[in-house]
Design an enzyme around this catalytic site. Structure first.
Site, PDB file in Angstrom:
ATOM      1  N   CYS A  67      -3.361  11.044 -28.282  1.00  0.00           N
ATOM      2  CA  CYS A  67      -2.584  11.780 -29.288  1.00  0.00           C
ATOM      3  C   CYS A  67      -2.744  11.014 -30.600  1.00  0.00           C
ATOM      4  CB  CYS A  67      -1.123  11.855 -28.867  1.00  0.00           C
ATOM      5  SG  CYS A  67      -0.063  12.648 -30.106  1.00  0.00           S
ATOM      6  N   CYS A 109      10.246  18.487 -40.925  1.00  0.00           N
ATOM      7  CA  CYS A 109      10.807  19.206 -39.775  1.00  0.00           C
ATOM      8  C   CYS A 109      12.017  18.415 -39.269  1.00  0.00           C
ATOM      9  CB  CYS A 109       9.768  19.362 -38.677  1.00  0.00           C
ATOM     10  SG  CYS A 109       8.355  20.382 -39.164  1.00  0.00           S
TER      11      CYS A 109
END
Length: 347
Positions: A108, A119
């Site tokens: 990742c 966010c």
């Protein structure tokens, strides 16, 4: 943008390296040797290029910079996940994660230092965006995590997901250039079908991916199936509402035929009701998506969201399955070292 005193040697193609060596009276094969040190067995300084003379290494260091990413700190989770903090040549920190399972070893990776999208449920969203990562820094992340995979698990990476720090489509050129090198025989030679780029939803750039005929998979971080709720947790929805994203995803699929996944984090008493599930089914049918990933929420210090009860999750999943949604519950990995989805913040 990374500012350097000397030209980054990794900006040169093999042909340009050959031209450079010719101008300083060196044999052509030296270019291939240096190219291999830069990409196939990356080093962080010219002195590590041991099959070159000391004089030649000195000439390279005088002419070029080599701003390689360095491993700064690695944490090991009880579940086998590894989180690494990497340091850039200008002193910034960025994180990447190795997620092992029985079948896969997934990297990742991050695309930006910090993030500008804010966010509400994501730790990175509470950081300032310092700069984009350069294409070779992204490549370095993958190489370093691949080395960890080989050292700890005896096997190479099988998959890469751009789900770390930052919004990949706001660093479009560097992300695509990094993927080009990762998939090149002169790089890591990985299949683009094993790479997924995740976006919070930049409709214009999703369309650009279609126009550029990319071959990797695309994931949309949805997290709410109506604009009112999505706006509440993802400010980017103001300028990229759900309709514009649906249109862009259909355009992307029409142009590429590549897999599309929806990512949906369940938040207690916010988006976990059967009405939310019904709206999600309706949205799912508007896009030729392959998969709906329902993601376990991972708490962060700055947000008050909570994880739903298991019964609620089970009901939500069952409703989607009854309505023929190809759905998978994604359990979090690396929570004990803040390596799980939404937790990357250089802690």
């Amino acid at each position: 943008m990374l500012k350097l005193d000397k030209k980054n040697i990794r900006e040169l193609s093999l042909e340009e390296l050959e031209t450079f060596f010719a101008t300083i009276g060196e044999k052509k094969f030296r270019a291939r040797q240096v190219y291999e040190w830069l990409w196939l067995k990356p080093v962080v300084q010219f002195d590590e290029m041991t099959n070159l003379s000391k004089d030649l290494r000195q000439k390279l260091s005088e002419q070029f910079s080599l701003p390689a990413l360095r491993e700064d700190l690695t944490q090991h989770s009880m579940d086998g996940t590894l989180k690494s903090r990497f340091k850039t040549v200008d002193g910034h920190l960025v994180e990447g994660v190795l997620i092992p399972t029985d079948e896969r070893r997934t990297a990742c990776v991050s695309s930006q230092i910090g993030c500008s999208l804010s966010c509400k449920f994501c730790a990175t969203g509470y950081m300032d965006r310092k700069r984009n990562l350069e294409f070779d820094e992204i490549y370095d992340e993958v190489v370093l995590i691949n080395r960890q995979s080989e050292a700890v698990y005896g096997k190479k990476l099988t998959n890469i997901v751009f789900m770390g720090m930052g919004e990949p489509l706001l660093n479009y050129k560097n992300v695509l250039r990094a993927i080009e090198k990762i998939t090149s025989p002169d790089g890591l030679g990985m299949s683009p079908r094993r790479i997924t780029v995740s976006t919070a939803g930049v409709a214009k750039m999703i369309r650009q991916l279609g126009d550029d005929q990319v071959r990797f998979k695309l994931a949309l971080s949805l997290h709410a199936a109506n604009d009112a709720k999505r706006h509440e947790i993802m400010p980017i929805n103001d300028s990229n509402d759900i309709k514009s994203l649906v249109d862009a995803l259909n355009y992307f699929y029409q142009k590429t035929g590549n897999e599309i996944t929806f990512e949906y984090i369940l938040f207690k008493d916010f988006n976990d009701s059967l009405k939310d599930a019904e709206e999600l089914v309706h949205l799912y049918r508007k896009v030729p998506a392959d998969l709906m990933n329902i993601i376990e929420y991972n708490p962060i210090d700055n947000a008050d969201f909570q994880k739903p009860d298991e019964d609620k999750v089970t009901q939500f999943m069952a409703f989607l399955e009854r309505n023929r949604v190809n759905v998978r519950l994604r359990r979090s990995r690396g929570k004990d070292i803040d390596a799980a989805c939404g937790q990357l913040a250089n802690k």
